[in-house]
Design a protein around this motif. Structure first.
Motif, mmCIF file in Angstrom:
data_model
loop_
_atom_site.group_PDB
_atom_site.id
_atom_site.type_symbol
_atom_site.label_atom_id
_atom_site.label_comp_id
_atom_site.label_asym_id
_atom_site.label_seq_id
_atom_site.Cartn_x
_atom_site.Cartn_y
_atom_site.Cartn_z
ATOM 1 N N MET A 104 -54.992 4.264 -19.641
ATOM 2 C CA MET A 104 -55.055 5.142 -18.467
ATOM 3 C C MET A 104 -54.778 4.331 -17.210
ATOM 4 S SD MET A 104 -57.804 8.038 -17.329
ATOM 5 C CE MET A 104 -59.258 7.184 -17.715
ATOM 6 N N LEU A 105 -53.805 4.813 -16.424
ATOM 7 C CA LEU A 105 -53.410 4.115 -15.194
ATOM 8 C C LEU A 105 -53.704 4.998 -13.992
ATOM 9 C CD1 LEU A 105 -49.853 2.800 -16.241
ATOM 10 C CD2 LEU A 105 -52.104 1.779 -16.668
ATOM 11 N N ASN A 106 -53.829 4.340 -12.839
ATOM 12 C CA ASN A 106 -54.034 5.071 -11.587
ATOM 13 C C ASN A 106 -53.278 4.353 -10.484
ATOM 14 O OD1 ASN A 106 -55.213 6.988 -9.727
ATOM 15 N ND2 ASN A 106 -56.560 5.332 -9.031
ATOM 16 N N ILE A 107 -52.840 5.140 -9.494
ATOM 17 C CA ILE A 107 -52.261 4.526 -8.311
ATOM 18 C C ILE A 107 -53.197 4.798 -7.137
ATOM 19 C CG2 ILE A 107 -50.777 6.536 -7.690
ATOM 20 C CD1 ILE A 107 -48.724 4.203 -6.828
ATOM 21 N N HIS A 108 -53.459 3.733 -6.390
ATOM 22 C CA HIS A 108 -54.399 3.825 -5.269
ATOM 23 C C HIS A 108 -53.701 3.319 -4.010
ATOM 24 C CE1 HIS A 108 -58.292 3.835 -3.242
ATOM 25 N NE2 HIS A 108 -58.007 2.657 -2.772
ATOM 26 N N PRO A 109 -53.822 4.065 -2.897
ATOM 27 C CA PRO A 109 -53.078 3.699 -1.689
ATOM 28 C C PRO A 109 -53.775 2.636 -0.841
ATOM 29 C CG PRO A 109 -54.186 5.785 -1.353
ATOM 30 C CD PRO A 109 -54.484 5.367 -2.766
ATOM 31 N N PRO A 113 -58.320 -5.558 -4.091
ATOM 32 C CA PRO A 113 -59.640 -4.908 -3.982
ATOM 33 C C PRO A 113 -60.015 -4.379 -2.596
ATOM 34 C CG PRO A 113 -59.850 -7.302 -4.043
ATOM 35 C CD PRO A 113 -58.397 -7.004 -4.230
ATOM 36 N N LEU A 114 -59.057 -4.459 -1.654
ATOM 37 C CA LEU A 114 -59.365 -3.889 -0.338
ATOM 38 C C LEU A 114 -59.421 -2.361 -0.422
ATOM 39 C CD1 LEU A 114 -57.026 -5.984 2.012
ATOM 40 C CD2 LEU A 114 -59.512 -6.242 1.735
ATOM 41 N N TYR A 115 -60.389 -1.767 0.258
ATOM 42 C CA TYR A 115 -60.443 -0.331 0.466
ATOM 43 C C TYR A 115 -60.427 0.555 -0.788
ATOM 44 C CZ TYR A 115 -59.015 -2.466 4.871
ATOM 45 O OH TYR A 115 -58.911 -3.301 5.947
ATOM 46 N N PRO A 116 -61.292 0.292 -1.749
ATOM 47 C CA PRO A 116 -61.456 1.306 -2.807
ATOM 48 C C PRO A 116 -61.993 2.592 -2.161
ATOM 49 C CG PRO A 116 -63.194 -0.353 -2.939
ATOM 50 C CD PRO A 116 -62.244 -0.812 -1.889
ATOM 51 N N GLY A 128 -57.568 -3.528 11.649
ATOM 52 C CA GLY A 128 -56.534 -4.331 12.304
ATOM 53 C C GLY A 128 -55.637 -5.082 11.335
ATOM 54 N N ASP A 129 -55.531 -4.586 10.102
ATOM 55 C CA ASP A 129 -54.681 -5.273 9.113
ATOM 56 C C ASP A 129 -53.219 -5.218 9.536
ATOM 57 O OD1 ASP A 129 -57.046 -5.517 7.773
ATOM 58 O OD2 ASP A 129 -56.540 -4.167 6.135
ATOM 59 N N ARG A 130 -52.494 -6.301 9.331
ATOM 60 C CA ARG A 130 -51.054 -6.314 9.659
ATOM 61 C C ARG A 130 -50.226 -5.908 8.437
ATOM 62 N NH1 ARG A 130 -49.777 -8.999 13.960
ATOM 63 N NH2 ARG A 130 -48.089 -7.455 13.897
ATOM 64 N N GLU A 131 -50.908 -5.885 7.266
ATOM 65 C CA GLU A 131 -50.238 -5.523 6.016
ATOM 66 C C GLU A 131 -51.104 -4.530 5.271
ATOM 67 O OE1 GLU A 131 -49.583 -8.626 3.101
ATOM 68 O OE2 GLU A 131 -47.444 -8.600 3.491
ATOM 69 N N HIS A 132 -50.464 -3.648 4.532
ATOM 70 C CA HIS A 132 -51.178 -2.623 3.747
ATOM 71 C C HIS A 132 -50.289 -2.355 2.531
ATOM 72 C CE1 HIS A 132 -53.869 0.671 3.090
ATOM 73 N NE2 HIS A 132 -53.064 1.629 3.517
ATOM 74 N N GLY A 133 -50.677 -1.375 1.706
ATOM 75 C CA GLY A 133 -49.821 -1.098 0.558
ATOM 76 C C GLY A 133 -50.515 -0.266 -0.487
ATOM 77 N N CYS A 134 -50.063 -0.402 -1.722
ATOM 78 C CA CYS A 134 -50.597 0.410 -2.821
ATOM 79 C C CYS A 134 -50.737 -0.448 -4.071
ATOM 80 C CB CYS A 134 -49.688 1.607 -3.105
ATOM 81 S SG CYS A 134 -47.949 1.202 -3.324
ATOM 82 N N THR A 135 -51.560 0.041 -4.978
ATOM 83 C CA THR A 135 -51.880 -0.701 -6.206
ATOM 84 C C THR A 135 -51.854 0.238 -7.403
ATOM 85 O OG1 THR A 135 -53.378 -2.159 -4.956
ATOM 86 C CG2 THR A 135 -53.672 -2.080 -7.358
ATOM 87 N N LEU A 143 -64.964 2.723 -10.329
ATOM 88 C CA LEU A 143 -63.927 3.377 -9.522
ATOM 89 C C LEU A 143 -63.018 2.363 -8.819
ATOM 90 C CD1 LEU A 143 -62.959 6.145 -8.318
ATOM 91 C CD2 LEU A 143 -64.396 5.612 -6.345
ATOM 92 N N ASP A 144 -61.718 2.521 -9.009
ATOM 93 C CA ASP A 144 -60.714 1.725 -8.287
ATOM 94 C C ASP A 144 -60.905 0.213 -8.479
ATOM 95 O OD1 ASP A 144 -60.859 4.024 -5.468
ATOM 96 O OD2 ASP A 144 -59.695 4.105 -7.315
ATOM 97 N N HIS A 145 -61.392 -0.186 -9.651
ATOM 98 C CA HIS A 145 -61.650 -1.622 -9.851
ATOM 99 C C HIS A 145 -61.029 -2.188 -11.107
ATOM 100 C CE1 HIS A 145 -64.430 -1.524 -6.488
ATOM 101 N NE2 HIS A 145 -64.578 -2.821 -6.600
ATOM 102 N N GLY A 146 -60.156 -1.476 -11.786
ATOM 103 C CA GLY A 146 -59.620 -2.002 -13.050
ATOM 104 C C GLY A 146 -58.585 -3.085 -12.834
ATOM 105 N N PRO A 147 -58.160 -3.745 -13.917
ATOM 106 C CA PRO A 147 -57.139 -4.799 -13.821
ATOM 107 C C PRO A 147 -55.891 -4.318 -13.071
ATOM 108 C CG PRO A 147 -58.007 -4.682 -16.055
ATOM 109 C CD PRO A 147 -58.559 -3.493 -15.314
#
Ligand code: GRF
Length: 195
Positions: A104-109, A113-116, A128-135, A143-147
């Motif tokens: 089971m996979l999930n995409i998180h924006p 481990p930032l911002y679960p 004030g992050d200069r970078e962001h993204g998705c995982t 929740l939001d902590h798998g490999p």
């Protein structure tokens, strides 16, 4: 591999996954399942010729286990062997996740481990992050902590709002999730890090 995609809303990530499963791709979509019978993604899945199903979570109230039993019952006839959560907004209990661990996979924006959790774009801006993204990650009981199986990064611009940042991240989600899923179904767990 028989892939089931779980959605709650518009399903843009689901569409990206469906569009990727063509030609010699080792996976095929067997069903798109939503917890909201009105989810816009259900119509988009039908347009793309994929079977759809819905299990409305509201009648179950706080009985998460009963809702998840209904989810399992809706999935079973399609015999999926991989679940992709794509904009699926219900928290799944360890009882549901356990049997699907490793499938089971999930995409998180956010760049976990930032911002679960929720409101990830507003939180990145507030910080004030200069970078962001998705995982993309394997779903485990926490929740939001798998490999982590893949990440894509975007710059944060000075005039960004949560919406403009979310839109920039979403474009990368649509690149990352199909790439990770394709590698995952071949048994390769090497993380994909998109520039
Ligand atoms: C988006 O916020 C996305 O970042 C997250 O779920 C939300 C809806 O995605 N993964 P989708 O358009 O339903 O795939």
């Amino acid at each position: 591999r028989r892939v089931a995609i779980l959605i709650s809303g518009g399903g843009s990530n689901m569409v990206a996954l469906l569009r990727s499963m063509t030609g010699d791709h080792p996976a095929r979509p067997v069903v798109v399942l939503s917890n909201d019978p009105e989810a816009g993604g259900l119509a988009r899945a039908r347009e793309l010729g994929v079977l759809v199903a819905a299990v409305d979570h509201r009648p179950f109230g706080r009985d998460r286990v009963a809702f998840e039993d209904a989810l399992q019952a809706a999935l079973a006839p399609h015999a999926p062997d991989l679940l992709c959560l794509a904009g699926f907004m219900r928290i799944l209990t360890p009882g549901f996740v356990g049997p699907w661990k490793g499938r089971m996979l999930n995409i998180h924006p956010s760049l976990l481990p930032l911002y679960p959790g929720l409101h990830t774009h507003a939180r990145a801006l507030a910080h004030g992050d200069r970078e962001h993204g998705c995982t993309v990650h394997e779903v485990t009981e926490e929740l939001d902590h798998g490999p982590i199986l893949g990440q894509a990064r975007v710059p944060v611009l000075t005039d960004d709002t949560p919406d403009t940042l979310a839109a920039r991240v979403l474009v990368q989600e649509h690149r990352l999730y199909p790439a990770v899923m394709r590698r995952y179904v071949t048994g390769d767990r090497t993380p994909i890090l998109l520039p």
